[in-house]
Write a protein that holds these residues in place. Structure first.
Motif, PDB file in Angstrom:
ATOM      1  N   THR A 124      34.199  60.795  86.035  1.00 57.72           N
ATOM      2  CA  THR A 124      33.102  59.980  85.494  1.00 57.72           C
ATOM      3  C   THR A 124      32.080  59.658  86.587  1.00 57.72           C
ATOM      4  O   THR A 124      30.875  59.634  86.338  1.00 57.72           O
ATOM      5  CB  THR A 124      33.634  58.657  84.898  1.00 57.72           C
ATOM      6  N   GLY A 125      32.592  59.435  87.802  1.00 57.62           N
ATOM      7  CA  GLY A 125      31.708  59.106  88.913  1.00 57.62           C
ATOM      8  C   GLY A 125      30.764  60.237  89.284  1.00 57.62           C
ATOM      9  O   GLY A 125      29.780  60.028  89.983  1.00 57.62           O
ATOM     10  N   ALA A 126      31.081  61.447  88.798  1.00 58.84           N
ATOM     11  CA  ALA A 126      30.236  62.594  89.137  1.00 58.84           C
ATOM     12  C   ALA A 126      29.169  62.858  88.085  1.00 58.84           C
ATOM     13  O   ALA A 126      28.280  63.671  88.288  1.00 58.84           O
ATOM     14  CB  ALA A 126      31.108  63.834  89.306  1.00 58.84           C
ATOM     15  N   MET A 127      29.269  62.157  86.947  1.00 58.63           N
ATOM     16  CA  MET A 127      28.240  62.407  85.924  1.00 58.63           C
ATOM     17  C   MET A 127      27.122  61.372  86.053  1.00 58.63           C
ATOM     18  O   MET A 127      27.264  60.360  86.725  1.00 58.63           O
ATOM     19  CB  MET A 127      28.848  62.366  84.524  1.00 58.63           C
ATOM     20  N   ALA A 128      26.014  61.657  85.420  1.00 63.59           N
ATOM     21  CA  ALA A 128      24.886  60.743  85.511  1.00 63.59           C
ATOM     22  C   ALA A 128      25.234  59.419  84.838  1.00 63.59           C
ATOM     23  O   ALA A 128      25.875  59.390  83.792  1.00 63.59           O
ATOM     24  CB  ALA A 128      23.672  61.364  84.840  1.00 63.59           C
ATOM     25  N   PHE A 129      24.817  58.314  85.451  1.00 60.41           N
ATOM     26  CA  PHE A 129      25.030  57.019  84.822  1.00 60.41           C
ATOM     27  C   PHE A 129      24.017  56.832  83.706  1.00 60.41           C
ATOM     28  O   PHE A 129      22.834  57.093  83.871  1.00 60.41           O
ATOM     29  CB  PHE A 129      24.882  55.895  85.853  1.00 60.41           C
ATOM     30  N   GLY A 130      24.498  56.392  82.556  1.00 64.71           N
ATOM     31  CA  GLY A 130      23.601  56.142  81.431  1.00 64.71           C
ATOM     32  C   GLY A 130      23.189  54.692  81.375  1.00 64.71           C
ATOM     33  O   GLY A 130      22.153  54.298  81.902  1.00 64.71           O
ATOM     34  N   ARG A 131      24.071  53.868  80.820  1.00 66.43           N
ATOM     35  CA  ARG A 131      23.759  52.440  80.724  1.00 66.43           C
ATOM     36  C   ARG A 131      25.011  51.674  80.322  1.00 66.43           C
ATOM     37  O   ARG A 131      26.022  52.259  79.955  1.00 66.43           O
ATOM     38  CB  ARG A 131      22.644  52.199  79.694  1.00 66.43           C
ATOM     39  N   ASN A 132      24.881  50.349  80.400  1.00 64.33           N
ATOM     40  CA  ASN A 132      25.948  49.488  79.889  1.00 64.33           C
ATOM     41  C   ASN A 132      26.061  49.660  78.382  1.00 64.33           C
ATOM     42  O   ASN A 132      25.053  49.827  77.692  1.00 64.33           O
ATOM     43  CB  ASN A 132      25.613  48.019  80.165  1.00 64.33           C
ATOM     44  N   LEU A 133      27.272  49.568  77.866  1.00 64.51           N
ATOM     45  CA  LEU A 133      27.465  49.585  76.421  1.00 64.51           C
ATOM     46  C   LEU A 133      27.378  48.153  75.878  1.00 64.51           C
ATOM     47  O   LEU A 133      27.742  47.201  76.568  1.00 64.51           O
ATOM     48  CB  LEU A 133      28.826  50.206  76.071  1.00 64.51           C
ATOM     49  N   THR A 134      26.899  48.031  74.663  1.00 65.50           N
ATOM     50  CA  THR A 134      26.839  46.715  74.024  1.00 65.50           C
ATOM     51  C   THR A 134      28.247  46.327  73.563  1.00 65.50           C
ATOM     52  O   THR A 134      29.127  47.185  73.450  1.00 65.50           O
ATOM     53  CB  THR A 134      25.912  46.759  72.791  1.00 65.50           C
ATOM     54  N   PRO A 135      28.454  45.038  73.272  1.00 65.21           N
ATOM     55  CA  PRO A 135      29.779  44.643  72.772  1.00 65.21           C
ATOM     56  C   PRO A 135      30.180  45.471  71.553  1.00 65.21           C
ATOM     57  O   PRO A 135      31.331  45.900  71.422  1.00 65.21           O
ATOM     58  CB  PRO A 135      29.585  43.175  72.379  1.00 65.21           C
ATOM     59  N   TRP A 136      29.220  45.684  70.689  1.00 68.72           N
ATOM     60  CA  TRP A 136      29.570  46.406  69.473  1.00 68.72           C
ATOM     61  C   TRP A 136      29.906  47.869  69.765  1.00 68.72           C
ATOM     62  O   TRP A 136      30.794  48.449  69.124  1.00 68.72           O
ATOM     63  CB  TRP A 136      28.448  46.291  68.426  1.00 68.72           C
ATOM     64  N   GLU A 137      29.236  48.470  70.705  1.00 66.53           N
ATOM     65  CA  GLU A 137      29.559  49.854  71.059  1.00 66.53           C
ATOM     66  C   GLU A 137      30.957  49.958  71.676  1.00 66.53           C
ATOM     67  O   GLU A 137      31.646  50.965  71.505  1.00 66.53           O
ATOM     68  CB  GLU A 137      28.513  50.412  72.031  1.00 66.53           C
ATOM     69  N   ILE A 138      31.360  48.921  72.374  1.00 65.07           N
ATOM     70  CA  ILE A 138      32.710  48.927  72.943  1.00 65.07           C
ATOM     71  C   ILE A 138      33.736  48.777  71.822  1.00 65.07           C
ATOM     72  O   ILE A 138      34.719  49.513  71.732  1.00 65.07           O
ATOM     73  CB  ILE A 138      32.848  47.810  74.001  1.00 65.07           C
ATOM     74  N   LEU A 139      33.442  47.835  70.943  1.00 69.28           N
ATOM     75  CA  LEU A 139      34.340  47.593  69.815  1.00 69.28           C
ATOM     76  C   LEU A 139      34.415  48.806  68.884  1.00 69.28           C
ATOM     77  O   LEU A 139      35.468  49.121  68.318  1.00 69.28           O
ATOM     78  CB  LEU A 139      33.790  46.387  69.050  1.00 69.28           C
ATOM     79  N   ASP A 140      33.302  49.467  68.731  1.00 78.12           N
ATOM     80  CA  ASP A 140      33.235  50.617  67.832  1.00 78.12           C
ATOM     81  C   ASP A 140      34.211  51.725  68.247  1.00 78.12           C
ATOM     82  O   ASP A 140      34.745  52.441  67.407  1.00 78.12           O
ATOM     83  CB  ASP A 140      31.808  51.185  67.823  1.00 78.12           C
ATOM     84  N   GLN A 141      34.446  51.860  69.552  1.00 78.29           N
ATOM     85  CA  GLN A 141      35.424  52.853  70.005  1.00 78.29           C
ATOM     86  C   GLN A 141      36.808  52.493  69.472  1.00 78.29           C
ATOM     87  O   GLN A 141      37.547  53.343  68.968  1.00 78.29           O
ATOM     88  CB  GLN A 141      35.487  52.893  71.539  1.00 78.29           C
ATOM     89  N   ALA A 142      37.144  51.207  69.590  1.00 71.25           N
ATOM     90  CA  ALA A 142      38.455  50.759  69.124  1.00 71.25           C
ATOM     91  C   ALA A 142      38.555  50.881  67.604  1.00 71.25           C
ATOM     92  O   ALA A 142      39.581  51.313  67.063  1.00 71.25           O
ATOM     93  CB  ALA A 142      38.704  49.319  69.569  1.00 71.25           C
ATOM     94  N   LEU A 143      37.470  50.531  66.917  1.00 72.52           N
ATOM     95  CA  LEU A 143      37.493  50.586  65.449  1.00 72.52           C
ATOM     96  C   LEU A 143      37.678  52.018  64.961  1.00 72.52           C
ATOM     97  O   LEU A 143      38.349  52.262  63.950  1.00 72.52           O
ATOM     98  CB  LEU A 143      36.185  49.999  64.885  1.00 72.52           C
ATOM     99  N   HIS A 144      37.095  52.947  65.674  1.00 72.36           N
ATOM    100  CA  HIS A 144      37.243  54.355  65.296  1.00 72.36           C
ATOM    101  C   HIS A 144      38.726  54.722  65.202  1.00 72.36           C
ATOM    102  O   HIS A 144      39.164  55.333  64.231  1.00 72.36           O
ATOM    103  CB  HIS A 144      36.533  55.244  66.316  1.00 72.36           C
TER     104      HIS A 144
END
Ligand code: SAH
Length: 357
Positions: A124-144
């Motif tokens: 992950t450290g070798a790929m380009a940094f995008g941005r912080n995820l929102t709370p909902w985007e973090i939760l959405d991974q778990a909900l999936h």
């Protein structure tokens, strides 16, 4: 997260959903009803049978149920599932579901798209940094994954550094119990980013677990493999972990990735044992999942390292590797690498002790 106008269309972010419902004159409890269904793994609004049918249709038409598009999903021979999501603005995010024989279902969640830190062993450290995820985007991974099956553990060990996005990580973590993941079964892992770590120690009263990616017993070596150590040296980070134990009475897990010929000698183990008070720390030795520039330590080297810690009575376990055949294992979450050779802090030559077993 609204993409246009005063909140329309919105993703299924809870506060925006509440606004949307309020603007339609819906009673205040509707938002809670939607969340309850969602947290229990409902596939979509149509499943929410205690909502009026018209409202379900309106929601389905106007409020996207997930902030993500699922781009690919792969399943490992060992049952591990890795999903690549794409945010609405095009950033890649990966998350993993790990299935264990004893029935545990553990989620590995990302806190950022990419990572601004450049640990030399981490894809992950070798790929380009995008941005912080929102709370909902973090939760959405778990909900999936919650839609696939019941889940009971979560680790913030996916892409990104959680302490650089602490507010959003905590906002998401605080909702995980509704999905069946208690705080005691939630772990936030950090490189030791001090400002976030200090806030975590001072502010987080819930029994969320803390893990520290240590990986080296000296500043010299740690700085070589984890440039962040130049900024926040070992002793300061460990002191903060000890404060966590004093204040909260909870142990800190130390992650130590085993890199052949780099940090896996008996001397390294002795130095590590001297560094770690056994009442505060529990060591988790991580077999390295090759991502390019190091070799993994042999089983013998890992066993010898562990026996030094055992002899010093520092609690230590060896992490079970999951999902390596689909690049879902620790440190393998990465898309669109930006070319590892461009960003190495300094050359680290390692070639011995290969054991791919
Ligand atoms: N940034 C946080 C969260 C990511 S956690 C942190 O570093 O703690 C990911 C864990 O996997 C960390 O302990 C990390 O050091 C470890 N890791 C990274 N690359 C790895 C690899 N290739 N093989 C095994 N573990 C790795």
């Amino acid at each position: 997260m609204a993409r246009s106008g005063p909140g329309y269309p919105v993703d299924m972010d809870l506060s925006l959903l509440d606004d949307f419902l309020a603007s339609r004159g819906e009673p205040a409890y509707r938002g809670a009803q939607v969340w309850e269904w969602t947290a229990r793994g409902a596939a979509g609004y149509e499943a929410m049978t205690n909502l009026p049918a018209r409202l379900r249709e309106t929601l389905a038409a106007e409020v996207p149920f997930s902030t993500f598009v699922v781009e690919t999903q792969r399943e490992s021979r060992d049952g591990t599932v890795k999903t690549l999501f794409r945010t609405h603005d095009g950033h890649p995010v990966e998350a993993v579901l790990m299935r264990y024989r004893d029935g545990r279902r553990s989620l590995c969640l990302s806190s950022q798209s990419g990572c601004p830190l450049t640990c030399t062993f981490c894809a992950t450290g070798a790929m380009a940094f995008g941005r912080n995820l929102t709370p909902w985007e973090i939760l959405d991974q778990a909900l999936h994954f919650r839609r696939v099956e019941a889940v009971d553990h979560a680790v913030f060990m996916g892409m990104g550094e959680p302490m650089l996005n602490l507010d959003n990580v905590l906002a998401a973590a605080r909702r995980l119990p509704d999905l069946g993941i208690t705080h005691r079964r939630t772990t936030i892992s950090t490189v030791g980013w001090l400002p976030g770590l200090t806030r975590f120690v001072d502010e987080v009263e819930e029994p969320i677990r803390l893990a520290l990616s240590l990986h080296a017993p000296t500043d010299e070596l740690r700085s070589r493999i984890m440039p962040v150590n130049e900024r926040y040296p070992l002793e300061d980070v460990l002191a903060e972990c000890r404060r966590h134990y004093e204040l909260r009475g909870r142990k800190v897990f130390v992650e130590y990735v085993m890199l052949a010929g780099v940090n896996d000698s008996r001397d390294d183990a002795r130095r590590l044992a001297r560094l770690l008070d056994r009442k505060v720390f529990k060591v988790n030795l991580i077999p390295y999942n090759p991502t390019g520039m190091y070799d993994r330590s042999s089983r013998g080297a890992i066993a010898a390292f562990k026996s030094v810690l055992d002899a010093a009575r520092v609690p230590a376990t060896v992490r079970l590797t999951r999902g390596r055949d689909i690049e879902a294992a620790c440190g393998q979450l990465a898309t669109a690498p930006r070319g590892r050779l461009d960003r190495l802090p300094q050359p680290v030559a390692v070639t011995q002790g290969v054991d791919r077993g």
